[in-house]
Scaffold this motif. Structure first.
Motif, PDB file in Angstrom:
ATOM      1  N   LEU A   1       1.053  28.174  -3.244  1.00 28.69           N
ATOM      2  CA  LEU A   1      -0.009  27.570  -4.048  1.00 28.69           C
ATOM      3  C   LEU A   1       0.383  26.192  -4.568  1.00 28.69           C
ATOM      4  CD1 LEU A   1      -1.287  30.674  -6.088  1.00 28.69           C
ATOM      5  CD2 LEU A   1      -2.419  29.516  -4.170  1.00 28.69           C
ATOM      6  N   ARG A   2       1.700  25.943  -4.687  1.00 23.49           N
ATOM      7  CA  ARG A   2       2.157  24.632  -5.149  1.00 23.49           C
ATOM      8  C   ARG A   2       1.848  23.522  -4.152  1.00 23.49           C
ATOM      9  NH1 ARG A   2       7.217  26.887  -6.709  1.00 23.49           N
ATOM     10  NH2 ARG A   2       8.199  25.698  -5.049  1.00 23.49           N
ATOM     11  N   LEU A   3       1.449  23.900  -2.938  1.00 26.33           N
ATOM     12  CA  LEU A   3       1.123  22.896  -1.925  1.00 26.33           C
ATOM     13  C   LEU A   3      -0.264  22.297  -2.123  1.00 26.33           C
ATOM     14  CD1 LEU A   3       2.546  24.510   1.344  1.00 26.33           C
ATOM     15  CD2 LEU A   3       3.311  22.390   0.277  1.00 26.33           C
ATOM     16  N   GLN A   4      -1.015  22.795  -3.104  1.00 27.10           N
ATOM     17  CA  GLN A   4      -2.380  22.297  -3.292  1.00 27.10           C
ATOM     18  C   GLN A   4      -2.399  20.800  -3.585  1.00 27.10           C
ATOM     19  OE1 GLN A   4      -3.751  24.896  -6.428  1.00 27.10           O
ATOM     20  NE2 GLN A   4      -4.646  26.360  -4.984  1.00 27.10           N
ATOM     21  N   PHE A   5      -1.568  20.348  -4.526  1.00 26.07           N
ATOM     22  CA  PHE A   5      -1.529  18.916  -4.846  1.00 26.07           C
ATOM     23  C   PHE A   5      -1.032  18.086  -3.665  1.00 26.07           C
ATOM     24  CE2 PHE A   5       1.361  15.469  -6.232  1.00 26.07           C
ATOM     25  CZ  PHE A   5       0.401  14.547  -6.628  1.00 26.07           C
ATOM     26  N   PRO A   6       0.094  18.460  -2.993  1.00 25.30           N
ATOM     27  CA  PRO A   6       0.531  17.672  -1.831  1.00 25.30           C
ATOM     28  C   PRO A   6      -0.508  17.597  -0.720  1.00 25.30           C
ATOM     29  CG  PRO A   6       2.313  19.084  -2.585  1.00 25.30           C
ATOM     30  CD  PRO A   6       1.092  19.493  -3.353  1.00 25.30           C
ATOM     31  N   ILE A   7      -1.200  18.707  -0.428  1.00 22.52           N
ATOM     32  CA  ILE A   7      -2.210  18.685   0.631  1.00 22.52           C
ATOM     33  C   ILE A   7      -3.359  17.767   0.233  1.00 22.52           C
ATOM     34  CG2 ILE A   7      -3.949  20.076   1.813  1.00 22.52           C
ATOM     35  CD1 ILE A   7      -1.937  22.390   1.819  1.00 22.52           C
ATOM     36  N   ALA A   8      -3.764  17.845  -1.037  1.00 25.08           N
ATOM     37  CA  ALA A   8      -4.845  16.963  -1.512  1.00 25.08           C
ATOM     38  C   ALA A   8      -4.422  15.501  -1.409  1.00 25.08           C
ATOM     39  CB  ALA A   8      -5.206  17.315  -2.952  1.00 25.08           C
ATOM     40  N   LEU A   9      -3.153  15.207  -1.759  1.00 22.10           N
ATOM     41  CA  LEU A   9      -2.651  13.837  -1.658  1.00 22.10           C
ATOM     42  C   LEU A   9      -2.619  13.377  -0.207  1.00 22.10           C
ATOM     43  CD1 LEU A   9      -1.474  11.400  -3.172  1.00 22.10           C
ATOM     44  CD2 LEU A   9       0.803  12.428  -2.909  1.00 22.10           C
TER      45      LEU A   9
ATOM     46  N   LEU B   1      -3.359   7.944  11.596  1.00 23.71           N
ATOM     47  CA  LEU B   1      -3.993   8.736  10.546  1.00 23.71           C
ATOM     48  C   LEU B   1      -3.197  10.011  10.267  1.00 23.71           C
ATOM     49  CD1 LEU B   1      -7.736   8.356  11.595  1.00 23.71           C
ATOM     50  CD2 LEU B   1      -6.642   7.395   9.557  1.00 23.71           C
ATOM     51  N   LEU B   2      -2.691  10.642  11.333  1.00 22.62           N
ATOM     52  CA  LEU B   2      -1.880  11.844  11.158  1.00 22.62           C
ATOM     53  C   LEU B   2      -0.603  11.524  10.396  1.00 22.62           C
ATOM     54  CD1 LEU B   2      -1.814  14.846  11.845  1.00 22.62           C
ATOM     55  CD2 LEU B   2      -0.672  14.273  13.994  1.00 22.62           C
ATOM     56  N   THR B   3      -0.006  10.374  10.694  1.00 22.14           N
ATOM     57  CA  THR B   3       1.198   9.955   9.973  1.00 22.14           C
ATOM     58  C   THR B   3       0.906   9.770   8.492  1.00 22.14           C
ATOM     59  OG1 THR B   3       2.074   8.840  11.937  1.00 22.14           O
ATOM     60  CG2 THR B   3       2.985   8.177   9.819  1.00 22.14           C
ATOM     61  N   TYR B   4      -0.197   9.119   8.176  1.00 21.36           N
ATOM     62  CA  TYR B   4      -0.577   8.935   6.775  1.00 21.36           C
ATOM     63  C   TYR B   4      -0.768  10.280   6.079  1.00 21.36           C
ATOM     64  CZ  TYR B   4      -1.166   3.896   6.144  1.00 21.36           C
ATOM     65  OH  TYR B   4      -0.936   2.557   5.966  1.00 21.36           O
ATOM     66  N   GLY B   5      -1.470  11.208   6.754  1.00 17.01           N
ATOM     67  CA  GLY B   5      -1.713  12.512   6.144  1.00 17.01           C
ATOM     68  C   GLY B   5      -0.432  13.285   5.895  1.00 17.01           C
ATOM     69  N   MET B   6       0.450  13.335   6.891  1.00 15.57           N
ATOM     70  CA  MET B   6       1.712  14.071   6.744  1.00 15.57           C
ATOM     71  C   MET B   6       2.613  13.418   5.709  1.00 15.57           C
ATOM     72  SD  MET B   6       1.605  16.708   8.624  1.00 15.57           S
ATOM     73  CE  MET B   6       0.728  17.389  10.021  1.00 15.57           C
ATOM     74  N   ALA B   7       2.693  12.088   5.731  1.00 14.80           N
ATOM     75  CA  ALA B   7       3.534  11.387   4.762  1.00 14.80           C
ATOM     76  C   ALA B   7       3.005  11.568   3.346  1.00 14.80           C
ATOM     77  CB  ALA B   7       3.616   9.900   5.117  1.00 14.80           C
ATOM     78  N   GLY B   8       1.668  11.577   3.193  1.00 13.81           N
ATOM     79  CA  GLY B   8       1.094  11.798   1.875  1.00 13.81           C
ATOM     80  C   GLY B   8       1.412  13.181   1.338  1.00 13.81           C
ATOM     81  N   MET B   9       1.282  14.209   2.193  1.00 10.47           N
ATOM     82  CA  MET B   9       1.607  15.568   1.766  1.00 10.47           C
ATOM     83  C   MET B   9       3.087  15.685   1.396  1.00 10.47           C
ATOM     84  SD  MET B   9       1.340  19.168   3.880  1.00 10.47           S
ATOM     85  CE  MET B   9       2.877  18.888   4.755  1.00 10.47           C
ATOM     86  N   ALA B  10       3.953  15.153   2.250  1.00 10.93           N
ATOM     87  CA  ALA B  10       5.388  15.241   1.988  1.00 10.93           C
ATOM     88  C   ALA B  10       5.775  14.464   0.723  1.00 10.93           C
ATOM     89  CB  ALA B  10       6.171  14.714   3.183  1.00 10.93           C
TER      90      ALA B  10
END
Length: 453
Positions: A221-229, A248-257
């Motif tokens: 559940l702690r992944l909610q904020f990273p996934i949203a980011l 775009l995939l790089t931006y999404g993965m980097a944002g989550m991480a």
């Protein structure tokens, strides 16, 4: 204790190797005039391969230190890093592969190759002799645990290393068998390593969020904020014009991480703030000395994420063209007004250079002068070669990169033929690398004595 000390020294080595690779990319970009910072050159690969295995070791060593797992694997990684460092030195000093980074060729190649062979045999013998003395555990890591995530991360890094090694040495293997000289260029490395980079970004987002041992529902559940980011950063990139699927995939993965790393950096401070009714900033400062290693590690991760999105932007939105500028006649190129005003020839003992002076303006605002050079070398390894020195106007949004091809005269007017490249976010690549360097040193720095709260 021995693994902790080994990991600390490896962190210092990793940090300075990171800085060295970063400076090499900056030198290639600012000096060589081809408009890039990484070309999968054999010597570049020679420094990158031990960096990959050292990165794998730093993560594997954490499992060995905390859970008494992966002991032999950690030692294999550190020995492989040593051997790959020797291989990189061999590629640089022997001249067996063509590279702009090579030193002068000498007779050291065969001797050094023999030394690599002896060192490999010694490392294998040392590992075999000490294998029984290494810490062991009968437990296998749970699939949903940080240990398993680090193992997957390690396998990806080793696969990355093997790919680079194969691409680097394949020309030597072919030449040894049939005498034909071939080259493995950037397209091969880009196609094969890009999926690995995306997967590594994904694991850097999942792994640190998982606990040691076994994950619970609350951990997911702690992944909610990273996934949203991640989705927010992906949407922002799309809104700003990013159309590359990989970008775009790089931006999404980097944002989550990045979201996971921010949470992990703030986690001890949040716990302290809740227990002691302190402000988050105060709690972070007071808990910093106890969590310095955690902060340094995640700071290095954030540097990786910044580099990833910067490279994705620079490669996806790169503009490249050639233009012929007539003296004192403004010409618009990619939104910049370029005016070739004068040229001169500068003579030095080792070269002479044709220099063109170009005034730059943007939206009717003067931005100064750029003076690219076209150099002809007179002596040394590059005698007779023409190599350009670019002029770069670097900004936080984008770089204007100009190289001089030649200066001609036609109909009584001088014409400067130039190459113009506009790349966004290149400066952020260097900043991301410096953040990685600082994070590595911070994680390696000895922690202070724990004081009573």
């Amino acid at each position: 204790l021995w693994m902790r000390l080994l990991r600390r020294w490896a962190l210092v080595i990793w940090s300075f190797l990171t800085l060295g690779i970063l400076l090499g990319g900056w030198w290639s970009y600012e000096v060589l005039g081809w408009g890039g910072y990484w070309a999968w050159d054999p010597v570049e690969n020679g420094s990158f391969m031990p960096w990959l295995t050292l990165t794998a070791f730093l993560h594997s060593a954490m499992v060995t230190e905390r859970r008494k797992m992966f002991s032999a694997w950690s030692i294999v990684l550190i020995l492989a890093s040593f051997l790959l460092t020797l291989l990189g030195t061999f590629l640089t000093r022997s001249g067996v592969l063509e590279s702009v980074h090579n030193f002068a060729e000498g007779a050291i190649g065969p001797t050094f190759f023999a030394f690599i062979g002896v060192s490999t045999v010694f490392c294998i013998a040392l590992l075999a002799a000490r294998l029984d003395a290494m810490p062991k555990t009968e437990k296998s890591p749970h699939p949903a645990s940080r240990e398993s995530a680090i193992l997957v991360n390690n396998l990806l890094l080793v696969a990355f290393t093997f790919t680079v090694l194969l691409g680097t040495l394949f020309p030597l293997i072919v030449e040894a068998f049939n005498g034909e000289r071939i080259s493995v260029g950037r397209p091969f490395f880009d196609v094969v390593t890009t999926p690995l980079c995306i997967l590594l970004l994904f694991m850097m987002g999942i792994g640190p969020n998982l606990p040691w041992g076994r994950a619970k529902k609350s951990d997911w559940l702690r992944l909610q904020f990273p996934i949203a980011l991640g989705f927010g950063l992906l949407g922002l990139a799309a809104a700003l014009g990013m159309r590359s699927a990989l970008g775009l995939l790089t931006y999404g993965m980097a944002g989550m991480a990045s979201g996971v790393s921010i949470q992990e950096i703030l986690k001890p401070a949040r716990i302290r703030a809740k227990k002691r009714s302190e402000g988050l900033a105060v709690a972070f400062v007071r808990s910093f000395s106890k969590n310095q290693r955690r902060v340094g590690g995640h700071l290095a991760h954030i540097g990786v994420f910044l580099m990833a999105v910067s490279i994705a932007s620079a490669e996806s939105h790169r503009l490249d063209t050639r233009a012929a500028l007539t003296q004192d006649v403004p010409q618009e190129v990619f939104g910049y007004d370029l005016t070739y005003t004068a040229s001169e020839t500068v003579e030095q003992p080792h070269r002479f250079s044709d220099v063109a002076h170009i005034q730059v303006a943007h939206n009717d605002q003067p931005l100064g002068k750029l003076s690219p050079r076209d150099n002809t070398y007179l002596s040394g390894k590059m005698a007779g070669q023409k190599i350009g020195t670019p002029a770069v106007r670097s900004g936080f949004k984008e770089d204007l990169y100009v190289t001089l091809l030649r200066v001609d005269e036609s109909g009584g007017a001088k014409i400067a033929s130039i190459r113009v490249i506009v790349q966004p976010m290149v400066k952020w690549i260097w900043m991301g690398g410096l953040i990685m360097f600082a994070g590595g040193l911070l994680a390696a720095w000895p922690q202070g004595q724990k004081r009573p709260a």
